[in-house]
Design a protein around this motif. Structure first.
Motif, PDB file in Angstrom:
ATOM      1  N   ALA A  21       0.828  -1.206   0.000  1.00  0.00           N
ATOM      2  CA  ALA A  21       0.000   0.000   0.000  1.00  0.00           C
ATOM      3  C   ALA A  21       0.865   1.260   0.000  1.00  0.00           C
ATOM      4  O   ALA A  21       0.521   2.243  -0.662  1.00  0.00           O
ATOM      5  N   VAL A  22       1.986   1.228   0.723  1.00  0.00           N
ATOM      6  CA  VAL A  22       2.896   2.388   0.735  1.00  0.00           C
ATOM      7  C   VAL A  22       3.471   2.605  -0.656  1.00  0.00           C
ATOM      8  O   VAL A  22       3.534   3.744  -1.137  1.00  0.00           O
ATOM      9  N   ASN A  25       0.953   4.124  -2.821  1.00  0.00           N
ATOM     10  CA  ASN A  25       0.842   5.537  -2.452  1.00  0.00           C
ATOM     11  C   ASN A  25       1.926   6.381  -3.121  1.00  0.00           C
ATOM     12  O   ASN A  25       1.644   7.473  -3.625  1.00  0.00           O
ATOM     13  N   MET A  29       1.504   9.327  -5.795  1.00  0.00           N
ATOM     14  CA  MET A  29       2.035  10.666  -5.527  1.00  0.00           C
ATOM     15  C   MET A  29       2.877  11.167  -6.694  1.00  0.00           C
ATOM     16  O   MET A  29       2.739  12.316  -7.129  1.00  0.00           O
ATOM     17  N   SER A  34      -3.105  11.362  -6.621  1.00  0.00           N
ATOM     18  CA  SER A  34      -3.504  11.109  -5.241  1.00  0.00           C
ATOM     19  C   SER A  34      -5.015  11.220  -5.062  1.00  0.00           C
ATOM     20  O   SER A  34      -5.638  12.184  -5.483  1.00  0.00           O
ATOM     21  N   VAL A  38      -6.587   6.023  -1.879  1.00  0.00           N
ATOM     22  CA  VAL A  38      -5.221   5.497  -1.945  1.00  0.00           C
ATOM     23  C   VAL A  38      -4.559   5.645  -0.572  1.00  0.00           C
ATOM     24  O   VAL A  38      -3.844   4.758  -0.119  1.00  0.00           O
ATOM     25  N   GLY A  39      -4.830   6.763   0.097  1.00  0.00           N
ATOM     26  CA  GLY A  39      -4.304   6.980   1.446  1.00  0.00           C
ATOM     27  C   GLY A  39      -4.892   5.999   2.437  1.00  0.00           C
ATOM     28  O   GLY A  39      -4.184   5.446   3.288  1.00  0.00           O
ATOM     29  N   ALA A  42      -3.421   2.371   2.809  1.00  0.00           N
ATOM     30  CA  ALA A  42      -2.309   2.115   3.715  1.00  0.00           C
ATOM     31  C   ALA A  42      -2.751   2.233   5.173  1.00  0.00           C
ATOM     32  O   ALA A  42      -2.220   1.560   6.054  1.00  0.00           O
TER      33      ALA A  42
END
Ligand code: HEM
Length: 73
Positions: A21-22, A25, A29, A34, A38-39, A42
């Motif tokens: 997930a990071v 992200n 980005m 974004s 998506v945030g 994580a």
């Protein structure tokens, strides 16, 4: 498999989900795509990592106290 082992395995695999997930992200980005979801992608595994991690953290103290009670009489 007992509960302690179950929490450890869940924590292990959540760490992979969190890592993926990071990376997603970071890609989002860089591409400036974004989005809130998506945030959250994580944040969900991180929240579960926190719960399972804190469970594993307190485990030795809880079992120690229980053992002390059993032998300390
Ligand atoms: C969010 C808060 C977190 C807490 C409170 C936490 C806590 C812990 C604790 C207490 C342990 C057990 C250490 C022991 O052997 O006594 C552990 C193991 C581990 N943690 Fe976390 N952790 C957190 C987040 C993470 C994250 C973000 C990752 C990686 C992305 C991660 C990866 C791991 C791994 C791979 C293990 C070893 C599991 C095993 O022994 O099979 N943890 N963590």
């Amino acid at each position: 498999m007992n509960w302690n082992n179950w929490f450890r395995q869940v924590h292990r695999w959540l760490s992979i989900a969190f890592t993926v997930a990071v990376i997603v992200n970071i890609i989002a980005m860089v591409q400036e795509k974004s989005a809130v979801w998506v945030g959250l992608l994580a944040l969900l595994p991180l929240g579960l990592l926190l719960v399972t991690g804190l469970y594993m953290f307190v485990l030795p103290y809880v079992t120690k106290r229980r053992d002390a009670g059993r032998t300390g009489g």
